[in-house]
Design a protein around this motif. Structure first.
Motif, PDB file in Angstrom:
ATOM      1  N   GLU A 192       0.836  -1.203   0.000  1.00  0.00           N
ATOM      2  CA  GLU A 192       0.000   0.000   0.000  1.00  0.00           C
ATOM      3  C   GLU A 192       0.870   1.252   0.000  1.00  0.00           C
ATOM      4  O   GLU A 192       0.558   2.242  -0.683  1.00  0.00           O
ATOM      5  N   PHE A 193       1.955   1.215   0.765  1.00  0.00           N
ATOM      6  CA  PHE A 193       2.896   2.333   0.801  1.00  0.00           C
ATOM      7  C   PHE A 193       3.498   2.578  -0.584  1.00  0.00           C
ATOM      8  O   PHE A 193       3.521   3.716  -1.070  1.00  0.00           O
ATOM      9  N   ASP A 194       3.979   1.523  -1.234  1.00  0.00           N
ATOM     10  CA  ASP A 194       4.559   1.665  -2.571  1.00  0.00           C
ATOM     11  C   ASP A 194       3.527   2.178  -3.570  1.00  0.00           C
ATOM     12  O   ASP A 194       3.804   3.085  -4.367  1.00  0.00           O
ATOM     13  N   ASP A 195       2.327   1.615  -3.531  1.00  0.00           N
ATOM     14  CA  ASP A 195       1.272   2.040  -4.448  1.00  0.00           C
ATOM     15  C   ASP A 195       0.896   3.496  -4.219  1.00  0.00           C
ATOM     16  O   ASP A 195       0.636   4.255  -5.171  1.00  0.00           O
ATOM     17  N   LEU A 196       0.865   3.890  -2.958  1.00  0.00           N
ATOM     18  CA  LEU A 196       0.498   5.254  -2.615  1.00  0.00           C
ATOM     19  C   LEU A 196       1.502   6.248  -3.179  1.00  0.00           C
ATOM     20  O   LEU A 196       1.127   7.291  -3.738  1.00  0.00           O
ATOM     21  N   TYR A 197       2.785   5.924  -3.079  1.00  0.00           N
ATOM     22  CA  TYR A 197       3.786   6.852  -3.602  1.00  0.00           C
ATOM     23  C   TYR A 197       3.813   6.875  -5.129  1.00  0.00           C
ATOM     24  O   TYR A 197       4.073   7.930  -5.743  1.00  0.00           O
ATOM     25  N   LYS A 198       3.532   5.765  -5.760  1.00  0.00           N
ATOM     26  CA  LYS A 198       3.394   5.775  -7.223  1.00  0.00           C
ATOM     27  C   LYS A 198       2.223   6.676  -7.633  1.00  0.00           C
ATOM     28  O   LYS A 198       2.313   7.435  -8.614  1.00  0.00           O
ATOM     29  N   PHE A 199       1.149   6.581  -6.878  1.00  0.00           N
ATOM     30  CA  PHE A 199      -0.042   7.399  -7.108  1.00  0.00           C
ATOM     31  C   PHE A 199       0.297   8.884  -6.950  1.00  0.00           C
ATOM     32  O   PHE A 199      -0.062   9.717  -7.795  1.00  0.00           O
TER      33      PHE A 199
END
Length: 228
Positions: free
Chosen positions: A89-96
């Motif tokens: 979720e952290f990785d996805d959030l920063y990509k977002f």
């Protein structure tokens, strides 16, 4: 200092409205500093006794914190602190964020006026000053909220409500700041915000894009340590 009061439909005195705000702030600080750990149950009666208030302002505070994404309510169980972000979720959030916020900074720079620049400057200054914090917990949790406000001001100036809503609905900054309770996070973020402001002051849209991109990447790298 004047204290406002609430009254019910019959005009009867209910309680000072400042009590609800105070209770919200105290619970908020405990969640942000991890004094109330992610996933931990939050008993209303216990908090009311601890804070020496009735259950009503505690319920109101928890309802507001639920809207802010920091607590969850389950049927027959009650309230608990929202779970921490997973590594994915952290990785996805920063990509977002990297897809949306640098371009939003560019657009905000192109639309900037003296009035909106002054608003941004005030939001940035609020992270460094404001009312003196009671302790380290309150300082950190206050910074998290001020940081969220600064980023939201940029989105507001960029004037794309779909992007602004998408980011706000995830309560991104509050969840991110729960990952690491450390002064390095605040100091380095302030320095990166200043570089971003310098681009805005210069009217450098490409520079604003680059500064925001760099800020988000550095934020990701700082906080990734929470998963080690």
């Amino acid at each position: 200092m004047a204290v406002t009061t609430d009254r019910d439909q019959k005009g009867a005195f209910v309680r000072p409205s400042s009590i609800a705000e105070s209770v919200h702030e105290r619970i908020y600080e405990r969640i942000m500093s991890l004094e109330i750990p992610p996933g931990a149950r939050i008993p209303i009666d216990g908090l009311a006794r601890e804070l020496n208030v009735s259950q009503t302002p505690v319920r109101e505070a928890l309802t507001r914190l639920e809207r802010e994404g920091l607590v969850r309510k389950a049927h027959l169980i009650g309230y608990s602190a929202s779970p921490q972000l997973t590594h994915k979720e952290f990785d996805d959030l920063y990509k977002f964020r990297l897809m949306l916020e640098p371009e939003s900074a560019r657009q905000a720079c192109l639309k900037l006026t003296p009035t909106t620049l002054a608003r941004l400057e005030a939001a940035a200054a609020d992270m460094e000053k404001g009312e003196p914090p009671v302790d380290r917990n309150s300082r950190y949790s206050r910074f998290a909220r001020a940081d969220a406000h600064f980023h939201d001001e940029i989105l507001r100036i960029a004037d794309n409500n779909f992007v602004r809503q998408a980011l706000n609905d995830r309560h991104i900054h509050l969840h991110i700041f729960r990952l690491m309770f450390h002064s390095r996070v605040t100091q380095e973020a302030l320095e990166e915000h200043e570089r971003l402001l310098a681009a805005f002051r210069a009217g450098d849209a490409d520079g604003a894009y680059a500064a925001m991109h760099d800020h988000i990447e550095r934020s990701r790298d700082r906080l990734a340590a929470a998963f080690e």
